[in-house]
Design a protein around this motif. Structure first.
Motif, PDB file in Angstrom:
ATOM      1  N   GLY A  26      42.274  38.975  79.604  1.00 43.14           N
ATOM      2  CA  GLY A  26      42.366  40.178  78.790  1.00 43.14           C
ATOM      3  C   GLY A  26      43.375  40.119  77.660  1.00 43.14           C
ATOM      4  N   TRP A  27      44.251  39.112  77.625  1.00 40.10           N
ATOM      5  CA  TRP A  27      45.253  39.053  76.557  1.00 40.10           C
ATOM      6  C   TRP A  27      44.617  38.793  75.208  1.00 40.10           C
ATOM      7  N   ASP A  28      43.450  38.164  75.181  1.00 33.11           N
ATOM      8  CA  ASP A  28      42.766  37.925  73.905  1.00 33.11           C
ATOM      9  C   ASP A  28      42.270  39.223  73.286  1.00 33.11           C
ATOM     10  N   LYS A  29      42.169  40.272  74.066  1.00 27.53           N
ATOM     11  CA  LYS A  29      41.691  41.571  73.574  1.00 27.53           C
ATOM     12  C   LYS A  29      42.845  42.503  73.188  1.00 27.53           C
ATOM     13  N   ARG A  30      44.068  42.041  73.274  1.00 24.87           N
ATOM     14  CA  ARG A  30      45.233  42.879  72.959  1.00 24.87           C
ATOM     15  C   ARG A  30      45.474  43.022  71.464  1.00 24.87           C
ATOM     16  N   GLY A  31      44.778  42.254  70.650  1.00 27.65           N
ATOM     17  CA  GLY A  31      44.930  42.361  69.208  1.00 27.65           C
ATOM     18  C   GLY A  31      46.243  41.822  68.688  1.00 27.65           C
TER      19      GLY A  31
END
Length: 131
Positions: A26-31
């Motif tokens: 999910g860190w790739d979706k943190r922007g």
């Protein structure tokens, strides 16, 4: 054993790094515009620790080589951030084809340049890692 190859050029700035890190779903979706987990501010360290899973064995949660100068950085995300020299640093060249061999049977990450082994970047690796 896992192998990855990276091409470095002089256009890399001082923050370009390659290596292994614990899986962070999910860190790739943190922007995030950038992500360099060293040195960790307390809040970043806490966020990274919250991602801990049973597959995180050992105390090396992040390990990289800085492409501009060959320096090594690693952390346990519990307060130990380390950038001590490693055995292959003297032979590192900035503009080369750089390979990395992650051998979890022996717990090592080794660095190669132009097909020649420079040395072991770090030992003591265990558990899940990703490039």
């Amino acid at each position: 054993k896992h192998w990855a190859t990276f091409t470095s050029t002089s256009s890399f700035d001082c923050y370009r790094s390659v290596g292994v890190i614990r899986p962070l779903p999910g860190w790739d979706k943190r922007g995030l515009e950038t992500f360099f987990p060293l040195p960790c501010r307390h809040s970043t360290r806490q966020n990274l620790q919250h991602e801990r899973t049973a597959s995180w064995r050992g105390d090396v949660h992040y390990l990289c080589i800085i492409m501009a100068d060959g320096s090594r950085h690693w952390s346990d995300w519990d307060g130990q951030d380390n950038n001590t020299p490693w055995e292959g640093l003297g032979g590192y060249k900035e503009e080369c084809l750089t390979g990395m061999l992650l051998d979890l049977d022996s717990g090592t990450l080794s660095v190669y340049q132009n097909g020649r082994r420079l040395g072991t970047l770090k030992d003591g690796l265990a558990g899940g890692n990703c490039w």
